[in-house]
Design a protein around this motif. Structure first.
Motif, PDB file in Angstrom:
ATOM      1  N   PHE A 166       0.864  -1.188   0.000  1.00  0.00           N
ATOM      2  CA  PHE A 166       0.000   0.000   0.000  1.00  0.00           C
ATOM      3  C   PHE A 166       0.896   1.233   0.000  1.00  0.00           C
ATOM      4  O   PHE A 166       1.693   1.401   0.922  1.00  0.00           O
ATOM      5  CB  PHE A 166      -0.883   0.031   1.258  1.00  0.00           C
ATOM      6  CG  PHE A 166      -2.020  -0.938   1.199  1.00  0.00           C
ATOM      7  CD1 PHE A 166      -3.232  -0.573   0.633  1.00  0.00           C
ATOM      8  CD2 PHE A 166      -1.871  -2.234   1.692  1.00  0.00           C
ATOM      9  CE1 PHE A 166      -4.289  -1.481   0.569  1.00  0.00           C
ATOM     10  CE2 PHE A 166      -2.919  -3.142   1.624  1.00  0.00           C
ATOM     11  CZ  PHE A 166      -4.127  -2.767   1.063  1.00  0.00           C
ATOM     12  N   PRO A 216      -3.640   4.862  -3.953  1.00  0.00           N
ATOM     13  CA  PRO A 216      -4.916   5.557  -4.136  1.00  0.00           C
ATOM     14  C   PRO A 216      -5.062   5.941  -5.613  1.00  0.00           C
ATOM     15  O   PRO A 216      -4.068   6.217  -6.280  1.00  0.00           O
ATOM     16  CB  PRO A 216      -4.771   6.804  -3.269  1.00  0.00           C
ATOM     17  CG  PRO A 216      -3.608   6.572  -2.365  1.00  0.00           C
ATOM     18  CD  PRO A 216      -2.716   5.583  -3.052  1.00  0.00           C
ATOM     19  N   THR A 257      -6.954   8.477   5.567  1.00  0.00           N
ATOM     20  CA  THR A 257      -6.723   8.742   4.139  1.00  0.00           C
ATOM     21  C   THR A 257      -7.730   9.775   3.629  1.00  0.00           C
ATOM     22  O   THR A 257      -8.935   9.627   3.841  1.00  0.00           O
ATOM     23  CB  THR A 257      -6.855   7.432   3.341  1.00  0.00           C
ATOM     24  OG1 THR A 257      -5.916   6.500   3.863  1.00  0.00           O
ATOM     25  CG2 THR A 257      -6.583   7.672   1.859  1.00  0.00           C
ATOM     26  N   GLU A 269     -13.122   7.044  -2.716  1.00  0.00           N
ATOM     27  CA  GLU A 269     -11.843   6.380  -2.970  1.00  0.00           C
ATOM     28  C   GLU A 269     -11.012   6.301  -1.673  1.00  0.00           C
ATOM     29  O   GLU A 269     -10.411   5.282  -1.360  1.00  0.00           O
ATOM     30  CB  GLU A 269     -11.081   7.142  -4.065  1.00  0.00           C
ATOM     31  CG  GLU A 269      -9.646   6.714  -4.307  1.00  0.00           C
ATOM     32  CD  GLU A 269      -9.492   5.272  -4.798  1.00  0.00           C
ATOM     33  OE1 GLU A 269     -10.492   4.684  -5.261  1.00  0.00           O
ATOM     34  OE2 GLU A 269      -8.368   4.743  -4.692  1.00  0.00           O
ATOM     35  N   HIS A 293      -1.196  -1.645  -4.158  1.00  0.00           N
ATOM     36  CA  HIS A 293      -2.269  -0.659  -4.045  1.00  0.00           C
ATOM     37  C   HIS A 293      -1.721   0.757  -3.931  1.00  0.00           C
ATOM     38  O   HIS A 293      -0.795   1.003  -3.168  1.00  0.00           O
ATOM     39  CB  HIS A 293      -3.126  -0.940  -2.803  1.00  0.00           C
ATOM     40  CG  HIS A 293      -3.679  -2.327  -2.763  1.00  0.00           C
ATOM     41  ND1 HIS A 293      -4.924  -2.661  -3.230  1.00  0.00           N
ATOM     42  CD2 HIS A 293      -3.118  -3.488  -2.345  1.00  0.00           C
ATOM     43  CE1 HIS A 293      -5.121  -3.957  -3.081  1.00  0.00           C
ATOM     44  NE2 HIS A 293      -4.044  -4.486  -2.547  1.00  0.00           N
ATOM     45  N   TYR A 311      -9.851   2.954   0.255  1.00  0.00           N
ATOM     46  CA  TYR A 311      -8.423   2.665   0.481  1.00  0.00           C
ATOM     47  C   TYR A 311      -8.207   2.221   1.929  1.00  0.00           C
ATOM     48  O   TYR A 311      -7.528   1.228   2.199  1.00  0.00           O
ATOM     49  CB  TYR A 311      -7.586   3.912   0.173  1.00  0.00           C
ATOM     50  CG  TYR A 311      -6.130   3.608  -0.123  1.00  0.00           C
ATOM     51  CD1 TYR A 311      -5.780   2.858  -1.237  1.00  0.00           C
ATOM     52  CD2 TYR A 311      -5.114   4.054   0.708  1.00  0.00           C
ATOM     53  CE1 TYR A 311      -4.442   2.569  -1.524  1.00  0.00           C
ATOM     54  CE2 TYR A 311      -3.781   3.772   0.440  1.00  0.00           C
ATOM     55  CZ  TYR A 311      -3.450   3.031  -0.679  1.00  0.00           C
ATOM     56  OH  TYR A 311      -2.126   2.739  -0.957  1.00  0.00           O
TER      57      TYR A 311
END
Ligand code: GLP
Length: 262
Positions: A62, A100, A150, A110, A98, A114
């Motif tokens: 991520f 964003p 996030t 989104e 991953h 995430y």
């Protein structure tokens, strides 16, 4: 806090720590960062994959952040950076990587999704971090709440300036980015921050030894139970307790296996 003689040695230590964690847990959930400092870490991980068979096939990654408005194949996007510096050179499954999506039609949705994916994979085991000159981690610009998740952040003037060169002018730098929050980062099980060069000396001293403040999001890492900061000599110049940090690295058993790295 670890001080290594030069930028290569600092990056080598960080790459070795990542490799050790990945070997201990092939299903590692790895948080990744971008920026010039990380390029040597990724180069070393690629070398370890080729020469020592370091296996990325089961790990999930991520990234901290991505610019809003850039397509994944835009050469300035962090997705493109990750593909070029790491992903396409190792055996990671791209479906397990991953970032964003800065092109999502609904950016708030989104950001929520995430966070949900990070949670679905059990949280981040090891989060790699750089530091911006304004003291941000990810794109958590001054006054980012320590509990932030996030979200979309407007970039600070110093960040726009710092990134201007690669975009060919401050005007061309995207104004906003999606970034993991400070709260998201603090939830990772281990943090590993790397900084090198004299331009980072002042902010590293503030981040590590200064008072905790939302003006410098990296100071939040002082609240993290397991955070290792690795710097080279030029980035260590403003630290007050550097002799103590040197002694810890030279004598504590935890670091023994890492001392012989060039
Ligand atoms: C960007 C990234 C940060 C990174 C910083 C430092 O702002 N969003 O995650 O730490 O750059 O970059 P560099 O390593 O190029 O100094």
């Amino acid at each position: 806090m670890i001080i290594r003689p030069d930028a290569d040695a600092a990056a080598a230590l960080v790459a070795r720590i990542i490799a050790k964690e990945l070997r201990a847990n092939p299903h590692l959930v790895l948080g990744l960062a971008t920026g010039r400092t990380m390029e040597s870490v990724y180069r070393l991980l690629v070398r370890m994959h080729r020469k020592e068979g370091l296996d990325f096939s089961l790990c999930r990654t991520f990234n901290l952040d991505e610019y809003v408005g850039l397509y994944p194949d835009d050469p300035h996007s962090f997705r493109h950076y990750m593909n070029e510096h790491l992903f396409r050179h190792v055996n990671v499954d791209l479906r397990n990587t991953h970032l964003p999506n800065g092109q999502a039609p609904d950016l708030d949705a989104e950001c929520r999704s995430y966070e949900a994916s990070i949670a679905r994979f059990g949280g981040i085991d090891l989060q790699l971090l750089g530091i911006g000159q304004a003291g941000h981690i990810g794109f958590n610009e001054p006054l980012s709440a320590f509990r932030s998740r996030t979200r979309v952040k407007a970039l600070a003037p110093l960040t726009l300036e710092q990134n201007a060169q690669s975009f060919g002018g401050t005007d061309r730098v995207p104004r906003r980015a999606i970034t993991m929050g400070v709260g998201t980062i603090l939830e990772s099980r281990r943090c590993l921050l790397l900084a090198s060069g004299p331009a980072k000396a002042e902010i590293i001293a503030k981040a590590v030894e200064g008072p905790i403040t939302a003006m410098i999001s990296a100071t939040a890492l002082q609240l993290h139970a397991r955070c290792t900061v690795v710097v080279d000599e030029p980035a260590a110049q403003r630290l007050g307790a550097s002799e103590y940090y040197r002694r810890i690295f030279a004598t504590e058993p935890e670091w023994e296996e890492f001392r012989c790295l060039e």
